[in-house]
Structure formats: structure tokens, C-alpha cells
Design a protein around this motif. Structure first.
Motif, PDB file in Angstrom:
ATOM      1  N   ALA A 180      25.072 -38.450  98.773  1.00 57.08           N
ATOM      2  CA  ALA A 180      25.224 -36.832  97.650  1.00 57.08           C
ATOM      3  C   ALA A 180      24.186 -36.250  97.575  1.00 57.08           C
ATOM      4  N   GLU A 181      23.032 -36.757  97.370  1.00 57.64           N
ATOM      5  CA  GLU A 181      21.801 -36.173  97.206  1.00 57.64           C
ATOM      6  C   GLU A 181      20.798 -36.703  98.678  1.00 57.64           C
ATOM      7  N   SER A 229      36.397 -36.236  94.640  1.00 52.82           N
ATOM      8  CA  SER A 229      35.392 -37.149  94.913  1.00 52.82           C
ATOM      9  C   SER A 229      35.379 -37.549  96.451  1.00 52.82           C
ATOM     10  N   GLY A 230      34.157 -37.852  96.803  1.00 52.13           N
ATOM     11  CA  GLY A 230      33.904 -38.073  98.257  1.00 52.13           C
ATOM     12  C   GLY A 230      34.247 -36.955  99.167  1.00 52.13           C
ATOM     13  N   ALA A 231      34.147 -35.584  98.720  1.00 51.40           N
ATOM     14  CA  ALA A 231      34.469 -34.462  99.645  1.00 51.40           C
ATOM     15  C   ALA A 231      33.017 -34.693 100.716  1.00 51.40           C
ATOM     16  N   LYS A 232      33.500 -33.992 101.861  1.00 52.57           N
ATOM     17  CA  LYS A 232      32.425 -34.008 102.814  1.00 52.57           C
ATOM     18  C   LYS A 232      32.085 -32.711 103.045  1.00 52.57           C
ATOM     19  N   VAL A 233      30.543 -32.726 103.020  1.00 54.32           N
ATOM     20  CA  VAL A 233      29.940 -31.238 103.411  1.00 54.32           C
ATOM     21  C   VAL A 233      29.115 -31.304 104.600  1.00 54.32           C
ATOM     22  N   GLY A 243      23.795 -32.308 109.284  1.00 57.87           N
ATOM     23  CA  GLY A 243      24.068 -33.576 108.597  1.00 57.87           C
ATOM     24  C   GLY A 243      25.405 -33.572 108.050  1.00 57.87           C
ATOM     25  N   THR A 244      26.180 -34.698 107.577  1.00 56.00           N
ATOM     26  CA  THR A 244      27.440 -34.661 106.717  1.00 56.00           C
ATOM     27  C   THR A 244      27.273 -35.405 105.584  1.00 56.00           C
ATOM     28  N   VAL A 245      27.068 -34.766 104.466  1.00 57.49           N
ATOM     29  CA  VAL A 245      26.794 -35.023 103.197  1.00 57.49           C
ATOM     30  C   VAL A 245      27.868 -35.182 102.482  1.00 57.49           C
ATOM     31  N   VAL A 246      28.007 -36.606 101.831  1.00 58.55           N
ATOM     32  CA  VAL A 246      29.404 -37.149 101.209  1.00 58.55           C
ATOM     33  C   VAL A 246      29.091 -36.940  99.549  1.00 58.55           C
ATOM     34  N   ALA A 247      29.705 -36.218  98.890  1.00 55.42           N
ATOM     35  CA  ALA A 247      29.709 -35.897  97.688  1.00 55.42           C
ATOM     36  C   ALA A 247      29.992 -36.963  96.636  1.00 55.42           C
ATOM     37  N   ASP A 248      29.570 -37.090  95.368  1.00 51.48           N
ATOM     38  CA  ASP A 248      29.760 -38.242  94.496  1.00 51.48           C
ATOM     39  C   ASP A 248      30.981 -38.026  94.143  1.00 51.48           C
ATOM     40  N   ALA A 286      19.767 -14.722 108.613  1.00 49.38           N
ATOM     41  CA  ALA A 286      19.951 -16.075 108.491  1.00 49.38           C
ATOM     42  C   ALA A 286      20.938 -16.680 107.676  1.00 49.38           C
ATOM     43  N   HIS A 287      21.365 -17.833 108.211  1.00 52.85           N
ATOM     44  CA  HIS A 287      22.780 -18.512 107.459  1.00 52.85           C
ATOM     45  C   HIS A 287      22.831 -19.824 107.564  1.00 52.85           C
ATOM     46  N   LEU A 288      23.377 -20.551 106.737  1.00 53.20           N
ATOM     47  CA  LEU A 288      23.642 -21.971 106.647  1.00 53.20           C
ATOM     48  C   LEU A 288      25.240 -21.803 106.897  1.00 53.20           C
ATOM     49  N   HIS A 289      25.461 -22.940 108.035  1.00 55.40           N
ATOM     50  CA  HIS A 289      26.950 -23.211 108.520  1.00 55.40           C
ATOM     51  C   HIS A 289      27.324 -24.376 107.723  1.00 55.40           C
ATOM     52  N   LEU A 290      28.587 -24.444 107.260  1.00 52.81           N
ATOM     53  CA  LEU A 290      29.272 -25.395 106.525  1.00 52.81           C
ATOM     54  C   LEU A 290      30.684 -25.597 106.966  1.00 52.81           C
ATOM     55  N   LYS A 291      31.056 -26.917 106.860  1.00 55.21           N
ATOM     56  CA  LYS A 291      32.470 -27.155 107.071  1.00 55.21           C
ATOM     57  C   LYS A 291      32.650 -28.354 105.655  1.00 55.21           C
ATOM     58  N   VAL A 292      33.571 -27.940 104.840  1.00 56.70           N
ATOM     59  CA  VAL A 292      34.055 -28.536 103.718  1.00 56.70           C
ATOM     60  C   VAL A 292      35.374 -29.155 103.638  1.00 56.70           C
ATOM     61  N   SER A 293      35.457 -30.410 103.523  1.00 57.62           N
ATOM     62  CA  SER A 293      36.694 -30.975 103.319  1.00 57.62           C
ATOM     63  C   SER A 293      36.920 -32.223 102.484  1.00 57.62           C
ATOM     64  N   ALA A 294      38.256 -32.302 102.238  1.00 59.37           N
ATOM     65  CA  ALA A 294      38.742 -33.659 101.187  1.00 59.37           C
ATOM     66  C   ALA A 294      40.131 -34.052 101.537  1.00 59.37           C
ATOM     67  N   PRO A 295      40.530 -35.098 101.535  1.00 59.68           N
ATOM     68  CA  PRO A 295      41.906 -35.661 101.633  1.00 59.68           C
ATOM     69  C   PRO A 295      42.743 -34.835 100.959  1.00 59.68           C
TER      70      PRO A 295
END
Length: 284
Positions: free
Chosen positions: A120-121, A150-154, A179-184, A222-231
Motif C-alpha cells: 500500500a505504501e 480494501s485491497g483495491a488495485k492501483v 507497478g501494481t499497488v495494493v491498497a490497505d 505530462a501525465h500519470l496513467h492509472l487503472k484502479v479496480s476492486a472486486p
């Protein structure tokens, strides 16, 4: 930081990598073809092209230039680039028109599946001498009703300080700035990275010839790309831009939305910037 080896990235090499990544993604997705819908879409597309030819009295010389250019786009492997820059933003607009949660925008041609999983961090993989202003990008992922996910993927990826993406330019580490960051358990995440640079889409191939012929510019902000998901929730694909950055107002890909503009502030110790941006996901 300037790495002269990465400056050798070419449209052909980037196009080949983007084409292969797209094909890999397609192999993992089932495709159900509705012949009536194909008939409708292709018939209307051709009718629009016919109308343009008639209204503008297109000559055989112009037609031959177009035909030659279309052939060259395929030979250069630049169809992913062409479609993602000039068409995808409208497809995304239609696909997300009924969403209540966070705004999305185009994926672009530089996404790579299965980036390394991180806590998560986390600090994104990067070189010891990675250029760019340090950036702490943090936030929370919730549902539309405010429930922490909980546990969302960023999933996050972006260009480096020279405007290059790992796996699409030579001599960059495979997962650099990916990277694929897993949220707390409260859906929170903290990502340490660097601010990316604006960049021109490749201009030494067919897309560059079109840009030059039409008198356009080739710049993306300039930009950040993101895909955010959760069950149980809809995945969101988006890009986040930087307030006051070059070409935020005239992005060649027309992908910028007001809701996607970040305003980072200096961190307490003065060593870089930080910004908080929360994601709200719709139910699936």
C-alpha cells in the motif's frame, strides 16, 4: 536526466511493442461478434468517408496519397498509436457516460499487463539516478457510497523525465516506473515516484507525416496513467495531469478533463511534491 541511449527510441520500435502488447491483451479476452452491429458500424463509417469524398471533391492524386499512407501506417506498426491518439477519447467518452464515480480517460498504447505487485505504501521501480522531481501520490479508493475498498488495485505507469516509457524505448529497466499497488484495508495507498515529463508522440513514422502535413503539434502533457479496480466494481482507466503544465490545454490526444488535473504542493522538507487524489468506483 538525459540518457542518450533512450533517445534512440523510434516510431517503428514503439509501434511494434504497442502492437504486441495489444495482441497479448486481445488473446486473453473473448470476442463475441454481432454481425448486425458490424454491418451497421462499417456501413456508416464507409458512408461518412463517401460523404467526405463527395463534399470535398477528393482527387485521385489525394486518394493515392491516402492509400499509400494507410499502407505505411501498417508497415510502421503505428495503428495502435493512430487509434489511441485520435479516436480512443471518443470511445472512452461513450463507454463511461453513465458512470457516477471518478472520471476516466484513454488507456493509450503504453500499458503493459502484470506490473510488479507492491504494498500500500511503495516506491515504484526506478533507476538510482532517476531524473525528475520526487512525487508522493496518495489517496483512497472507495465505492460510490463511500465504503472503503480494501485491497483495491492501483496500477500505475508513466513516462520518465525524458518522456520515455519502459518496454517502449531501449535501455530502460523492464518495469521502470510501473507497478501494481495494493491498497490497505481502508483503501488507502501512497506511491513514491517522480513527476513525468511532457513528450511528443513518435514523429519519425506515418503518424508524424500526418502531423506535419496537417500542421499540428505532436505533444502530450505530462501525465500519470492509472487503472484502479476492486472486486464487484467497475475498473476505471484514467490519466492525471499537472496544473499549469505544457499542453494541458491542447493535448494532441484530446484526453484531458478538468477533473483529472492535479495541483501538487511541496512536501514539508522541500524535497519534491505531494498530491492527494481519491478514486470512486461504480458497482459492477
Amino acid at each position: 536526466m538525459t540518457d542518450t541511449t533512450t533517445e534512440q527510441a523510434t516510431a517503428a520500435a514503439s509501434g511494434a511493442a504497442a502492437t504486441e502488447q495489444f495482441r497479448s491483451k486481445q488473446r486473453s479476452e473473448a470476442i463475441d461478434v454481432d454481425t448486425k452491429r458490424v454491418d451497421t458500424l462499417v456501413t456508416e463509417l464507409l458512408a461518412s468517408a463517401h460523404d467526405i469524398i463527395r463534399r470535398h471533391k477528393v482527387t485521385y492524386a489525394e486518394y493515392d496519397v491516402l492509400k499509400s499512407w494507410l499502407i505505411q501506417v501498417g508497415q510502421d506498426g503505428e495503428w495502435p498509436l493512430f487509434l489511441d491518439v485520435w479516436l480512443e477519447h471518443v470511445v472512452e467518452e461513450v463507454a463511461s457516460e453513465n458512470r457516477e464515480g471518478s472520471k476516466g480517460t484513454i488507456e493509450g498504447p503504453y500499458y503493459v499487463l502484470d506490473a510488479p505487485a507492491l504494498p500500500a505504501e511503495a516506491t515504484l521501480p526506478m533507476r538510482e539516478d532517476e531524473g525528475g522531481t520526487p512525487l508522493l501520490f496518495q489517496g483512497q479508493v472507495t465505492g460510490v457510497d463511500g465504503t472503503p475498498l480494501s485491497g483495491a488495485k492501483v496500477e500505475i505507469w508513466h513516462a520518465d523525465d525524458d518522456g520515455y516509457y519502459s518496454q517502449f524505448a531501449p535501455n530502460l529497466p523492464e518495469w521502470n516506473l510501473r507497478g501494481t499497488v495494493v491498497a490497505d484495508d481502508q483503501g488507502n495507498f501512497k506511491i513514491h515516484t517522480v513527476e513525468p515529463a511532457p513528450y511528443q508522440i513518435p514523429t519519425d513514422g506515418s503518424c508524424g507525416k500526418l502531423i506535419d502535413a496537417a500542421g499540428w503539434h505532436a505533444w502530450r502533457p505530462a501525465h500519470l496513467h492509472l487503472k484502479v479496480s476492486a472486486p464487484g466494481h467497475q475498473l476505471i482507466t484514467t490519466q492525471l495531469y499537472f496544473q499549469g503544465g505544457s499542453h494541458v490545454e491542447d493535448d494532441i490526444a484530446q484526453a484531458v478533463k478538468p477533473e483529472l488535473i492535479l495541483a501538487p504542493t511541496p512536501v514539508a522538507d522541500g524535497k519534491g511534491n505531494e498530491v492527494t487524489y481519491d478514486f470512486v468506483l461504480d458497482k459492477a
